[in-house]
Design a protein around this motif. Structure first.
Motif, PDB file in Angstrom:
ATOM      1  N   HIS A  64     -14.996  37.296  -8.551  1.00 54.84           N
ATOM      2  CA  HIS A  64     -14.961  37.793  -9.924  1.00 54.84           C
ATOM      3  C   HIS A  64     -16.299  38.431 -10.291  1.00 54.84           C
ATOM      4  O   HIS A  64     -17.371  37.914  -9.957  1.00 54.84           O
ATOM      5  N   TRP A  65     -16.254  39.557 -11.002  1.00 56.46           N
ATOM      6  CA  TRP A  65     -17.462  40.113 -11.597  1.00 56.46           C
ATOM      7  C   TRP A  65     -17.472  39.707 -13.054  1.00 56.46           C
ATOM      8  O   TRP A  65     -16.593  40.129 -13.799  1.00 56.46           O
ATOM      9  N   SER A  66     -18.404  38.833 -13.458  1.00 55.24           N
ATOM     10  CA  SER A  66     -19.553  38.459 -12.692  1.00 55.24           C
ATOM     11  C   SER A  66     -19.802  36.955 -12.877  1.00 55.24           C
ATOM     12  O   SER A  66     -19.237  36.342 -13.771  1.00 55.24           O
ATOM     13  N   ALA A  67     -20.653  36.388 -12.032  1.00 50.93           N
ATOM     14  CA  ALA A  67     -20.992  34.985 -12.219  1.00 50.93           C
ATOM     15  C   ALA A  67     -21.642  34.785 -13.592  1.00 50.93           C
ATOM     16  O   ALA A  67     -21.315  33.857 -14.319  1.00 50.93           O
ATOM     17  N   LEU A  68     -22.578  35.679 -13.922  1.00 47.68           N
ATOM     18  CA  LEU A  68     -23.409  35.492 -15.130  1.00 47.68           C
ATOM     19  C   LEU A  68     -23.335  36.711 -16.034  1.00 47.68           C
ATOM     20  O   LEU A  68     -23.193  37.840 -15.543  1.00 47.68           O
ATOM     21  N   ASP A  69     -23.499  36.529 -17.322  1.00 50.12           N
ATOM     22  CA  ASP A  69     -23.756  37.679 -18.193  1.00 50.12           C
ATOM     23  C   ASP A  69     -25.058  38.296 -17.679  1.00 50.12           C
ATOM     24  O   ASP A  69     -26.025  37.562 -17.411  1.00 50.12           O
ATOM     25  N   ASN A  70     -25.087  39.620 -17.523  1.00 49.09           N
ATOM     26  CA  ASN A  70     -26.269  40.186 -16.866  1.00 49.09           C
ATOM     27  C   ASN A  70     -26.591  41.587 -17.369  1.00 49.09           C
ATOM     28  O   ASN A  70     -26.004  42.054 -18.357  1.00 49.09           O
ATOM     29  N   TYR A  71     -27.515  42.233 -16.689  1.00 54.57           N
ATOM     30  CA  TYR A  71     -28.005  43.562 -17.094  1.00 54.57           C
ATOM     31  C   TYR A  71     -27.010  44.626 -16.628  1.00 54.57           C
ATOM     32  O   TYR A  71     -26.937  44.924 -15.435  1.00 54.57           O
ATOM     33  N   GLU A  72     -26.248  45.140 -17.563  1.00 57.28           N
ATOM     34  CA  GLU A  72     -25.203  46.097 -17.221  1.00 57.28           C
ATOM     35  C   GLU A  72     -25.791  47.523 -17.237  1.00 57.28           C
ATOM     36  O   GLU A  72     -25.463  48.352 -18.058  1.00 57.28           O
ATOM     37  N   TRP A  73     -26.725  47.756 -16.318  1.00 53.74           N
ATOM     38  CA  TRP A  73     -27.286  49.084 -16.083  1.00 53.74           C
ATOM     39  C   TRP A  73     -27.676  49.810 -17.376  1.00 53.74           C
ATOM     40  O   TRP A  73     -27.061  50.793 -17.743  1.00 53.74           O
ATOM     41  N   GLY A  74     -28.651  49.257 -18.066  1.00 53.40           N
ATOM     42  CA  GLY A  74     -29.154  49.900 -19.282  1.00 53.40           C
ATOM     43  C   GLY A  74     -28.908  49.089 -20.536  1.00 53.40           C
ATOM     44  O   GLY A  74     -29.551  49.314 -21.556  1.00 53.40           O
ATOM     45  N   ARG A  75     -27.979  48.114 -20.444  1.00 58.58           N
ATOM     46  CA  ARG A  75     -27.626  47.353 -21.652  1.00 58.58           C
ATOM     47  C   ARG A  75     -27.270  45.921 -21.290  1.00 58.58           C
ATOM     48  O   ARG A  75     -26.731  45.657 -20.220  1.00 58.58           O
ATOM     49  N   TYR A  76     -27.541  45.041 -22.241  1.00 55.61           N
ATOM     50  CA  TYR A  76     -27.107  43.649 -22.054  1.00 55.61           C
ATOM     51  C   TYR A  76     -25.820  43.344 -22.818  1.00 55.61           C
ATOM     52  O   TYR A  76     -25.208  42.297 -22.615  1.00 55.61           O
ATOM     53  N   ALA A  77     -25.424  44.265 -23.712  1.00 50.87           N
ATOM     54  CA  ALA A  77     -24.301  43.948 -24.611  1.00 50.87           C
ATOM     55  C   ALA A  77     -22.964  43.693 -23.894  1.00 50.87           C
ATOM     56  O   ALA A  77     -22.237  42.773 -24.278  1.00 50.87           O
ATOM     57  N   PRO A  78     -22.593  44.488 -22.876  1.00 52.21           N
ATOM     58  CA  PRO A  78     -21.286  44.203 -22.256  1.00 52.21           C
ATOM     59  C   PRO A  78     -21.363  42.949 -21.378  1.00 52.21           C
ATOM     60  O   PRO A  78     -22.008  42.948 -20.337  1.00 52.21           O
ATOM     61  N   THR A  79     -20.756  41.885 -21.806  1.00 48.00           N
ATOM     62  CA  THR A  79     -20.857  40.602 -21.099  1.00 48.00           C
ATOM     63  C   THR A  79     -19.648  40.380 -20.195  1.00 48.00           C
ATOM     64  O   THR A  79     -18.516  40.242 -20.659  1.00 48.00           O
ATOM     65  N   PHE A  80     -19.921  40.318 -18.894  1.00 51.68           N
ATOM     66  CA  PHE A  80     -18.885  40.143 -17.875  1.00 51.68           C
ATOM     67  C   PHE A  80     -18.856  38.713 -17.311  1.00 51.68           C
ATOM     68  O   PHE A  80     -18.050  38.418 -16.439  1.00 51.68           O
ATOM     69  N   GLY A  81     -19.779  37.836 -17.764  1.00 59.27           N
ATOM     70  CA  GLY A  81     -20.014  36.593 -17.031  1.00 59.27           C
ATOM     71  C   GLY A  81     -19.034  35.464 -17.252  1.00 59.27           C
ATOM     72  O   GLY A  81     -18.413  35.328 -18.310  1.00 59.27           O
ATOM     73  N   LEU A  82     -18.954  34.608 -16.219  1.00 53.82           N
ATOM     74  CA  LEU A  82     -18.268  33.318 -16.331  1.00 53.82           C
ATOM     75  C   LEU A  82     -19.239  32.294 -16.917  1.00 53.82           C
ATOM     76  O   LEU A  82     -18.840  31.209 -17.319  1.00 53.82           O
ATOM     77  N   ILE A  83     -20.515  32.690 -16.915  1.00 51.97           N
ATOM     78  CA  ILE A  83     -21.575  31.814 -17.428  1.00 51.97           C
ATOM     79  C   ILE A  83     -22.426  32.627 -18.401  1.00 51.97           C
ATOM     80  O   ILE A  83     -22.867  33.735 -18.058  1.00 51.97           O
ATOM     81  N   ALA A  84     -22.644  32.101 -19.612  1.00 56.18           N
ATOM     82  CA  ALA A  84     -23.518  32.778 -20.575  1.00 56.18           C
ATOM     83  C   ALA A  84     -24.962  32.337 -20.321  1.00 56.18           C
ATOM     84  O   ALA A  84     -25.196  31.247 -19.806  1.00 56.18           O
ATOM     85  N   VAL A  85     -25.907  33.228 -20.654  1.00 52.92           N
ATOM     86  CA  VAL A  85     -27.313  32.875 -20.454  1.00 52.92           C
ATOM     87  C   VAL A  85     -28.098  33.221 -21.716  1.00 52.92           C
ATOM     88  O   VAL A  85     -27.968  34.329 -22.239  1.00 52.92           O
ATOM     89  N   ASP A  86     -28.900  32.274 -22.186  1.00 52.50           N
ATOM     90  CA  ASP A  86     -29.836  32.555 -23.272  1.00 52.50           C
ATOM     91  C   ASP A  86     -31.035  33.237 -22.618  1.00 52.50           C
ATOM     92  O   ASP A  86     -31.713  32.633 -21.777  1.00 52.50           O
ATOM     93  N   ARG A  87     -31.297  34.486 -22.980  1.00 54.05           N
ATOM     94  CA  ARG A  87     -32.315  35.236 -22.243  1.00 54.05           C
ATOM     95  C   ARG A  87     -33.740  34.902 -22.679  1.00 54.05           C
ATOM     96  O   ARG A  87     -34.684  35.441 -22.119  1.00 54.05           O
ATOM     97  N   GLU A  88     -33.901  34.020 -23.634  1.00 47.66           N
ATOM     98  CA  GLU A  88     -35.262  33.557 -23.944  1.00 47.66           C
ATOM     99  C   GLU A  88     -35.580  32.237 -23.253  1.00 47.66           C
ATOM    100  O   GLU A  88     -36.663  32.058 -22.710  1.00 47.66           O
ATOM    101  N   THR A  89     -34.603  31.346 -23.253  1.00 49.86           N
ATOM    102  CA  THR A  89     -34.856  30.037 -22.612  1.00 49.86           C
ATOM    103  C   THR A  89     -34.274  29.994 -21.198  1.00 49.86           C
ATOM    104  O   THR A  89     -34.569  29.077 -20.440  1.00 49.86           O
ATOM    105  N   PHE A  90     -33.413  30.962 -20.885  1.00 52.65           N
ATOM    106  CA  PHE A  90     -32.692  31.033 -19.601  1.00 52.65           C
ATOM    107  C   PHE A  90     -31.710  29.878 -19.402  1.00 52.65           C
ATOM    108  O   PHE A  90     -31.247  29.624 -18.296  1.00 52.65           O
ATOM    109  N   VAL A  91     -31.374  29.203 -20.488  1.00 51.09           N
ATOM    110  CA  VAL A  91     -30.392  28.116 -20.386  1.00 51.09           C
ATOM    111  C   VAL A  91     -29.020  28.713 -20.070  1.00 51.09           C
ATOM    112  O   VAL A  91     -28.604  29.704 -20.685  1.00 51.09           O
TER     113      VAL A  91
END
Ligand code: BGC
Length: 400
Positions: free
Chosen positions: A353-380
């Motif tokens: 599955h794309w993707s394991a984590l919400d991640n950097y979608e080539w220029g933007r973080y808004a489109p979230t594909f992840g099975l796992i959400a990530v807080d990008r300040e604490t990395f939780v």
């Protein structure tokens, strides 16, 4: 109905630049940080998977998955021309060990959109020695790949051919203030895969497959973006041309490979002018793509026919949405199409599955594909219900 193979791979995918962070010596980092960059977000720390891969893999394995697709980053391994880093190679070696220890089969990508900056700025894949340079990198990392069964040489060569003109236009404007938006718009309007680059990538891929076969025990293949094009009435000829130049050519190249990586998200009609852009619709995903879980079935059947029966591995499929219920609904339908294709005799070896984590979608973080959400300040990391749901499919080895 014939079920899935006992050794079916159930997993999730990422790519280095999208999750690791601080990929300083890559062409994408240069693009993002240029004063004229058209991107709203910098990749920055991404989701710091470079340091937190163990936690990420532990979550995947704990949910019940048995495979993880990730990449080696050439820009880290050879940050300057001819300067190879053993320490960076060992980093990925440790990732492979961690995956195996957790019961995850590593599926390794050697090139996923990003290039070392020195290589990109000196012509990239158009350098006459591109295949030599790529295979030298593969030979250097080969010792780390001895326990890997699946190696993807180049991710989405057809998208590279499509975006080549845009990327080159962007590089041109990084030194001259202001013109980026106009040049990008012009490039977008003319966009069509660059067949000369497609031919070059096919040669690089063939050499890479030889080197992978000679230096590792893995199956070698490449992964191709399949738009699951369909003809509109009276436009069958245009459809044939578009399908061939966007995908068919790349499926054909895979005929002698050990496997083929299917990557499908949506489907697009083709009219007299070519692919029809997705019209605005409330069902569209956060990337603006039409909601078409049936694309996976179309892509699998086409790949099977047109590669002449090369075993298939779904290396990417998913949806950018903030609503995880929708991710589960989309994936349920997509897997239904996969299971039907298998029942009809298509040899499918796994689903990543794309993707394991919400991640950097080539220029933007808004489109979230992840099975796992990530807080990008604490990395939780916070697993979404879809992770447990996919893990349950894995444990049952099927939807039901
Ligand atoms: C790429 C990924 C990307 C995904 C969703 C594929 O084209 O391989 O890197 O994030 O699609 O856009």
């Amino acid at each position: 109905m014939a079920g899935l193979r006992k050794d079916f791979l159930w997993g999730a995918s990422t790519s280095p630049h999208q999750v690791e962070g601080n990929n300083l010596n890559s062409d994408w980092w240069a693009l993002e940080t240029a004063p004229t960059s058209p991107f709203p977000d910098l990749s920055g720390d991404a989701v710091d998977s470079y340091h937190r891969y163990n936690e990420d893999m532990t979550l995947l394995a704990g949910a019940g998955l048995n495979a993880y697709r990730f990449g080696f980053e050439w820009a880290r391994i050879e940050p300057a021309d001819g300067q190879f880093s053993r320490a960076e190679r060992d980093h990925y070696w440790r990732m492979i060990d961690a995956a195996l220890r957790l019961g995850l089969k590593p599926v390794v990508t050697l090139h996923h959109f990003t290039l070392p900056r020195w290589f990109a700025e000196s012509g990239g894949w158009r350098r006459p020695d591109a295949a030599d340079r790529f295979t030298r990198y593969i030979e250097f990392i080969a010792p780390a790949l001895q326990e890997v069964d699946w190696i993807c040489t180049i991710n989405e060569p057809n998208m590279l051919a499509l975006f080549a003109t845009i990327q080159e236009a962007l590089f041109k404007v990084t030194d001259s203030q202001g013109a980026a938006a106009t040049e990008l718009a012009t490039a977008m309007a003319q966009v069509r895969p660059d067949q000369a680059l497609g031919d070059t990538l096919a040669q690089v891929h063939r050499r890479a497959v030889e080197v992978v076969r000679a230096t590792t025990n893995a199956k070698a293949g490449w992964t191709v973006a399949q738009q699951a094009f369909t003809p509109t009435e009276g436009n069958e000829d245009v459809f044939e041309r578009v399908h061939h130049e966007w995908e068919g050519f790349y499926l054909d190249v895979a005929r002698d490979d050990d496997f083929f990586g299917v990557q499908a998200y949506t489907s697009q009609p083709v009219d007299a002018n070519g692919p029809v852009p997705h019209p605005q619709h409330p069902d569209n995903s956060l990337t603006g793509w039409a909601y078409r879980p049936d694309a996976l079935g179309i892509a699998l059947r086409r790949a099977w026919d047109e590669t002449g029966g090369v075993p298939l591995l779904v290396t990417e499929n998913g949806i950018a949405t903030a609503d995880d219920t929708r991710r589960i609904a989309y994936t349920t339908e997509a897997l239904g199409h996969l299971e039907k294709a298998v029942a009809d005799g298509v040899d499918v070896r796994g689903y990543l599955h794309w993707s394991a984590l919400d991640n950097y979608e080539w220029g933007r973080y808004a489109p979230t594909f992840g099975l796992i959400a990530v807080d990008r300040e604490t990395f939780v990391r916070t697993p979404k219900p879809s992770l447990a749901w996919l893990g349950a499919c894995a444990r049952r080895n099927g939807l039901h």
